[in-house]
Write a protein that holds these residues in place. Structure first.
Motif, PDB file in Angstrom:
ATOM      1  N   GLU A  72       0.769  -1.056  -0.040  1.00 65.31           N
ATOM      2  CA  GLU A  72      -0.018   0.119   0.167  1.00 65.31           C
ATOM      3  C   GLU A  72       0.794   1.358  -0.036  1.00 65.31           C
ATOM      4  O   GLU A  72       1.980   1.510   0.591  1.00 65.31           O
ATOM      5  CB  GLU A  72      -0.890  -0.002   1.106  1.00 65.31           C
ATOM      6  N   LYS A  73       0.477   2.249  -0.855  1.00 74.53           N
ATOM      7  CA  LYS A  73       1.107   3.571  -1.022  1.00 74.53           C
ATOM      8  C   LYS A  73       0.784   4.440   0.310  1.00 74.53           C
ATOM      9  O   LYS A  73      -0.172   4.355   0.772  1.00 74.53           O
ATOM     10  CB  LYS A  73       1.113   4.244  -2.309  1.00 74.53           C
ATOM     11  N   PRO A  74       1.760   5.109   0.924  1.00 74.39           N
ATOM     12  CA  PRO A  74       2.955   5.286   0.643  1.00 74.39           C
ATOM     13  C   PRO A  74       3.920   4.000   1.175  1.00 74.39           C
ATOM     14  O   PRO A  74       3.514   3.722   2.261  1.00 74.39           O
ATOM     15  CB  PRO A  74       3.525   6.517   1.205  1.00 74.39           C
ATOM     16  N   ALA A 129       2.455  12.410  -2.398  1.00 75.17           N
ATOM     17  CA  ALA A 129       2.299  13.213  -1.207  1.00 75.17           C
ATOM     18  C   ALA A 129       2.670  12.401   0.146  1.00 75.17           C
ATOM     19  O   ALA A 129       3.175  12.786   1.069  1.00 75.17           O
ATOM     20  CB  ALA A 129       0.962  13.963  -1.307  1.00 75.17           C
ATOM     21  N   GLY A 130       1.777  11.128   0.278  1.00 68.96           N
ATOM     22  CA  GLY A 130       2.119  10.408   1.186  1.00 68.96           C
ATOM     23  C   GLY A 130       3.601   9.992   1.855  1.00 68.96           C
ATOM     24  O   GLY A 130       3.861  10.087   3.044  1.00 68.96           O
ATOM     25  N   SER A 131       4.398   9.740   0.860  1.00 71.47           N
ATOM     26  CA  SER A 131       5.627   9.223   1.101  1.00 71.47           C
ATOM     27  C   SER A 131       6.382  10.530   1.854  1.00 71.47           C
ATOM     28  O   SER A 131       7.482  10.220   2.318  1.00 71.47           O
ATOM     29  CB  SER A 131       6.518   8.898  -0.226  1.00 71.47           C
ATOM     30  N   PHE A 132       6.073  11.811   1.639  1.00 72.67           N
ATOM     31  CA  PHE A 132       6.638  12.662   2.240  1.00 72.67           C
ATOM     32  C   PHE A 132       5.965  13.485   3.314  1.00 72.67           C
ATOM     33  O   PHE A 132       5.985  14.860   3.451  1.00 72.67           O
ATOM     34  CB  PHE A 132       6.934  14.170   1.005  1.00 72.67           C
ATOM     35  N   GLY A 133       5.154  12.584   4.029  1.00 73.37           N
ATOM     36  CA  GLY A 133       4.324  13.065   5.117  1.00 73.37           C
ATOM     37  C   GLY A 133       3.323  13.967   4.977  1.00 73.37           C
ATOM     38  O   GLY A 133       2.765  14.817   5.810  1.00 73.37           O
ATOM     39  N   GLU A 134       2.729  14.062   3.707  1.00 74.36           N
ATOM     40  CA  GLU A 134       1.446  14.987   3.626  1.00 74.36           C
ATOM     41  C   GLU A 134       0.439  13.988   2.948  1.00 74.36           C
ATOM     42  O   GLU A 134      -0.013  14.299   1.528  1.00 74.36           O
ATOM     43  CB  GLU A 134       1.892  16.036   2.490  1.00 74.36           C
ATOM     44  N   PRO A 135      -0.089  13.118   3.716  1.00 70.42           N
ATOM     45  CA  PRO A 135      -1.467  12.201   3.373  1.00 70.42           C
ATOM     46  C   PRO A 135      -2.556  13.132   3.062  1.00 70.42           C
ATOM     47  O   PRO A 135      -3.538  12.664   1.921  1.00 70.42           O
ATOM     48  CB  PRO A 135      -1.437  11.506   4.382  1.00 70.42           C
ATOM     49  N   ALA A 136      -3.052  14.088   3.755  1.00 69.83           N
ATOM     50  CA  ALA A 136      -4.145  14.976   3.379  1.00 69.83           C
ATOM     51  C   ALA A 136      -3.905  15.611   1.972  1.00 69.83           C
ATOM     52  O   ALA A 136      -5.119  15.683   1.344  1.00 69.83           O
ATOM     53  CB  ALA A 136      -4.106  15.978   4.466  1.00 69.83           C
ATOM     54  N   LEU A 137      -2.728  16.163   1.719  1.00 68.41           N
ATOM     55  CA  LEU A 137      -2.559  16.496   0.332  1.00 68.41           C
ATOM     56  C   LEU A 137      -2.740  15.458  -0.661  1.00 68.41           C
ATOM     57  O   LEU A 137      -3.627  15.882  -1.536  1.00 68.41           O
ATOM     58  CB  LEU A 137      -1.105  17.150   0.227  1.00 68.41           C
ATOM     59  N   GLY A 138      -2.227  14.295  -0.691  1.00 77.51           N
ATOM     60  CA  GLY A 138      -2.513  13.194  -1.382  1.00 77.51           C
ATOM     61  C   GLY A 138      -3.970  12.788  -1.549  1.00 77.51           C
ATOM     62  O   GLY A 138      -4.339  12.509  -2.665  1.00 77.51           O
ATOM     63  N   GLU A 139      -4.681  12.901  -0.486  1.00 78.31           N
ATOM     64  CA  GLU A 139      -6.166  12.576  -0.627  1.00 78.31           C
ATOM     65  C   GLU A 139      -6.859  13.689  -1.361  1.00 78.31           C
ATOM     66  O   GLU A 139      -7.980  13.008  -1.965  1.00 78.31           O
ATOM     67  CB  GLU A 139      -6.749  12.196   0.708  1.00 78.31           C
ATOM     68  N   ALA A 140      -6.472  14.817  -1.166  1.00 75.91           N
ATOM     69  CA  ALA A 140      -7.169  15.772  -1.738  1.00 75.91           C
ATOM     70  C   ALA A 140      -6.977  15.845  -3.095  1.00 75.91           C
ATOM     71  O   ALA A 140      -7.947  16.045  -4.013  1.00 75.91           O
ATOM     72  CB  ALA A 140      -6.750  17.088  -1.075  1.00 75.91           C
TER      73      ALA A 140
END
Length: 227
Positions: free
Chosen positions: A106-108, A183-194
């Motif tokens: 699963e990503k990240p 985004a999730g790989s760089f600690g920004e999961p909320a950005l990735g989901e958006a």
């Protein structure tokens, strides 16, 4: 080992992790090239022992890549296939299995998870799962920062166009998909989901005949606030 991944930052991250685990890994930018590389390696007598394949890729996606390889007679004993995906619900997992895949990451993707997966499928790794080298991670972080900014620029430029073609929308969809996948790989999961949500909304608006500019404007505002 072979990785099929269309997003350069994700591929670079996986290569750094493979290096830390002392595993040799080649990269194909899409499923079609991955199949060609697998066939060439088999003909040379140096077959790949594992395929990691991103589910969403241009030209040929992960599921169709797995299907074609299995139809070619390359079975799971010869080449296990591991899906790399941001979607891991039960129905998705069933579709991976049905296509001929053996498991999924699963990503990240975390270094420890990659190491455990490699061990599970017969790939020994040396040393413990360590943090990525600082210099390599800093370089990838800068690439990600540039990707965030280029995404906002692409959205703003699209809004300035008098007409938006199907090609324009598919390019925006590709850009949003890549941001969502990294985004999730760089600690920004909320950005990735958006970004993933706007990717879905954009294509839905196009197929439903709605004005995609509304989605693009919202994406530029919401993602811009997070960038």
């Amino acid at each position: 080992m072979l990785l099929a991944e269309d997003t350069a930052i994700s591929a670079d991250m996986m290569q750094v992790m493979a290096e830390r685990l002392r595993i040799s890994m080649d990269v194909a930018p899409n499923g079609l090239e991955a199949i060609e590389m697998i066939k060439a390696a088999n003909e040379e007598g140096e077959p790949y022992s594992l395929l990691l394949v991103d589910i969403m890729m241009p030209i040929l996606d992960g599921i169709e890549t797995a299907r074609r390889l299995r139809r070619e007679g390359i079975d799971a004993d010869e080449l296990p296939i591991i899906a790399i995906t941001a979607a891991a619900d039960l129905e998705e997992v069933r579709s991976y299995r049905k296509a001929g895949m053996q498991a999924f990451l699963e990503k990240p993707v975390a270094l420890a998870d990659l190491r455990a997966t490699l061990h599970a499928w017969g790939h020994g790794t040396e040393g413990r799962a360590q943090k990525l080298r600082a210099a390599a991670y800093d370089a990838l972080t800068e690439q990600f920062r540039q990707r965030k900014q280029s995404t906002i620029t692409a959205l703003e430029e699209a809004l300035a166009k008098p007409d938006l073609s199907e090609n324009h929308l598919h390019e925006l969809r590709r850009i949003l998909h890549q941001l969502a996948g990294t985004a999730g790989s760089f600690g920004e999961p909320a950005l990735g989901e958006a970004a993933r949500g706007f990717e879905i909304e954009l294509m839905a608006a196009w197929f439903d005949g709605d004005d995609p500019r509304t989605v693009i404007k919202q994406a530029a505002i919401i993602l811009g606030q997070q960038v």
